[in-house]
Design an enzyme around this catalytic site. Structure first.
Site, mmCIF file in Angstrom:
data_model
loop_
_atom_site.group_PDB
_atom_site.id
_atom_site.type_symbol
_atom_site.label_atom_id
_atom_site.label_comp_id
_atom_site.label_asym_id
_atom_site.label_seq_id
_atom_site.Cartn_x
_atom_site.Cartn_y
_atom_site.Cartn_z
ATOM 1 N N LYS A 181 0.712 -1.224 -0.031
ATOM 2 C CA LYS A 181 -0.056 0.081 0.082
ATOM 3 C C LYS A 181 0.989 1.165 0.054
ATOM 4 C CE LYS A 181 -1.888 1.694 4.072
ATOM 5 N NZ LYS A 181 -1.343 3.104 4.052
ATOM 6 N N ASN A 182 1.833 1.342 0.911
ATOM 7 C CA ASN A 182 2.468 2.474 1.147
ATOM 8 C C ASN A 182 3.571 2.769 0.088
ATOM 9 O OD1 ASN A 182 1.232 2.983 3.219
ATOM 10 N ND2 ASN A 182 3.162 2.666 4.798
ATOM 11 N N CYS A 242 -5.983 7.893 8.912
ATOM 12 C CA CYS A 242 -6.162 7.331 10.484
ATOM 13 C C CYS A 242 -5.783 8.562 11.486
ATOM 14 C CB CYS A 242 -5.035 6.202 10.436
ATOM 15 S SG CYS A 242 -5.657 4.763 9.716
ATOM 16 N N ARG A 273 -0.173 14.586 13.418
ATOM 17 C CA ARG A 273 0.140 14.170 12.001
ATOM 18 C C ARG A 273 0.300 15.284 11.403
ATOM 19 N NH1 ARG A 273 -1.780 8.325 9.721
ATOM 20 N NH2 ARG A 273 0.302 8.561 8.907
ATOM 21 N N ASP A 278 4.056 20.163 8.402
ATOM 22 C CA ASP A 278 5.030 21.255 8.312
ATOM 23 C C ASP A 278 6.076 20.770 7.613
ATOM 24 O OD1 ASP A 278 5.294 19.517 10.513
ATOM 25 O OD2 ASP A 278 7.062 20.706 11.246
ATOM 26 N N ASP A 293 3.804 0.609 12.008
ATOM 27 C CA ASP A 293 2.473 -0.015 11.478
ATOM 28 C C ASP A 293 2.252 -1.467 11.999
ATOM 29 O OD1 ASP A 293 1.772 2.297 10.382
ATOM 30 O OD2 ASP A 293 2.409 1.654 8.150
ATOM 31 N N ILE A 346 6.629 6.984 17.253
ATOM 32 C CA ILE A 346 6.535 7.821 15.982
ATOM 33 C C ILE A 346 5.213 8.348 16.050
ATOM 34 C CG2 ILE A 346 6.422 7.523 13.269
ATOM 35 C CD1 ILE A 346 8.439 5.553 13.588
ATOM 36 N N ARG A 374 -9.024 -0.475 4.169
ATOM 37 C CA ARG A 374 -8.029 0.393 3.564
ATOM 38 C C ARG A 374 -6.894 -0.049 3.334
ATOM 39 N NH1 ARG A 374 -7.166 5.457 6.823
ATOM 40 N NH2 ARG A 374 -5.802 5.453 5.342
#
Ligand code: UD1
Length: 418
Positions: free
Chosen positions: A22-23, A116, A121, A124, A304, A326, A396
């Site tokens: 997915k990523n 999500c 998140r 910047d 993840d 993270i 998703r």
């Protein structure tokens, strides 16, 4: 709304073919905007997020067709500059389109992204880097208006190795007039995949996978046939599920060098791992706690994979400390695990997991993608029936999760609410 109803307690056994990442596919779909002609991308995961990405492409004017396991995209004439607010809200990675739209049109209009809810998140780093490349930002009516006379090459130092910001800069710089460098770049395998995709289109990027990426802009990029890498988070999730149920399984279409930290943690917890590089097998008779584990940017343990790992350790013998470094709000699923008899205490970014002999089924609710996957892992190991509502979060990122788990012997049903 959809629901997964799982009767747990069956050791999962069999063979799983792992889907494309997915990523990787999401920034690669954005990158097709830079091509002068058609791209054919295989190992395409048929998941919620890729459908949103294709809707964004359509809104920008591109054509795409989904085939079994692949897509064909022609975004050459896609000169749209605005991502509709509803699509932007559905998926954070829609921000990835910004670099590509700006590269193509020198202007873009987007609202702030959703996705999500696992922390604040901020964006910047994306905006700061694009400003260094000559983009001017202004806000009006809930939208960000972005404009540039030219996308100028720049020497960008990221204060944090953000995956999305690194990808956005690569997309913006691929056709800029000169050389852009990114220092303290993210090193994730998906960044290397994006580099390889852009280079296959005729781009000139090197260094991905290390902390400095050098992008020499080129005038044109052409269409390609490309296959995305396997999804290391889906692999990690299914490995945790098999271990949690004390099963054994073989995973195909994988790249085990992308999951070294996960394999190390699973072996430490007592799993037997047979690593054949593009195939890996896992066997688990008993799970023991490990002292501590911390999520870190790649090559560290992936954030993840933290949620499914915690769910697995909820049924291991002994106490494990998991620290999430993270995202600050990753533990929302823990409250749901408690309903299933798990004993986990969270304090800020730390979770202390006191492994229990038995978890039991309960009605629980997914509140984000990986947290939802964690509930499925726990449900597969638990005694009795668990219904995981809001399974659309899980859809998703996981392709046909109920069929994959059924193949492994799980008793699982997918229900769609009307
Ligand atoms: C990507 C992955 C996600 C994964 C994450 C970390 C995609 C589609 N998603 O997300 O699955 O969990 O990497 O491996 O690839 N940050 C800032 N400012 C910014 C950008 C990020 O402070 O402008 C912070 C974030 O809040 C977070 C950290 O940096 O605390 C990591 O974020 P980042 O690496 O950007 O993750 P994503 O690209 O959003």
């Amino acid at each position: 709304m959809s629901k997964l109803v799982i009767e747990g307690g069956v050791p999962l056994c069999g063979v799983v073919e792992i889907q494309g990442a997915k990523n990787s596919i999401l920034p690669i779909i954005a990158a097709t905007l830079l091509a002068d002609d058609e791209c054919e991308i295989s190992n395409f995961p048929d998941i919620g997020d890729t459908h949103i990405a294709l809707e964004i492409l359509k809104a920008l004017g591109a054509n795409s067709t989904i085939h079994t396991n692949s897509i064909i995209v022609n975004a050459a004439g896609a000169y749209g500059t605005e991502i509709p607010d509803d699509l932007m809200r559905k998926m954070r990675s829609s921000l990835m389109f910004l670099g590509a739209i700006l590269s193509k049109n020198r202007r873009a209009r987007v609202s702030l992204p959703g996705g999500c809810d696992i922390g604040t998140r901020p964006v910047d780093l994306h905006i700061g880097a694009l400003k260094e490349m000559g983009v001017v930002f202004s806000e009006a009516h809930g939208y960000m208006e972005c404009e540039a006379k030219n996308i100028s090459p720049a020497d960008i130092v990221l204060t944090y190795p953000s995956v999305g910001a690194t990808e956005n800069i690569m997309l913006a710089a691929a056709k800029a007039n000169g050389v852009t460098t990114i220092k303290n770049a993210a090193k994730e395998p998906e960044i290397v995949d994006l580099q390889n995709f852009i280079n296959a289109m005729g781009g000139k990027i090197r260094g991905a996978g290390g902390s400095e990426i050098i992008i020499t802009g080129v005038k044109n990029l052409h269409g390609v046939k490309y296959s995305v890498i396997p999804d290391r988070i889906v692999l990690s999730t299914y490995m945790c599920a098999v271990a949690a149920t004390r099963g054994n399984a073989v995973f195909k279409n994988v790249n085990t060098s992308h999951v070294s930290s996960v394999l190390a943690a699973l072996s430490k917890a007592g799993c037997k791992i047979y690593d054949l590089k593009d195939t890996v097998a896992l066997e688990c008779d008993r799970l023991n706690a490990i002292n501590s584990l911390m999520s870190m940017p790649y090559p560290g343990f992936p954030t993840d994979a933290g949620s499914p790992f915690v769910a697995m350790m909820a049924g291991a013998a002994g106490t494990t400390l998991f620290v999430e470094t993270i995202f600050e709000n990753r533990f929302r699923y823990v409250g749901e695990l408690l309903r299933m008899g798990a004993k986990i205490k969270t304090e800020g970014r730390a979770a202390v997991i006191e492994g229990q002999k038995k978890l039991y089924g309960a009605p629980v609710e997914a509140c984000d993608l990986r947290g939802g996957a964690a509930l499925v892992v726990a449900a597969l190991a638990a005694e009795g029936i668990t219904s995981v509502s809001h399974a659309e979060f899980i859809e998703r990122g996981y392709e046909h999760i109920e069929s994959v788990l059924t193949e492994l012997g799980a008793r699982i049903k997918y229900e769609k609410d009307v």
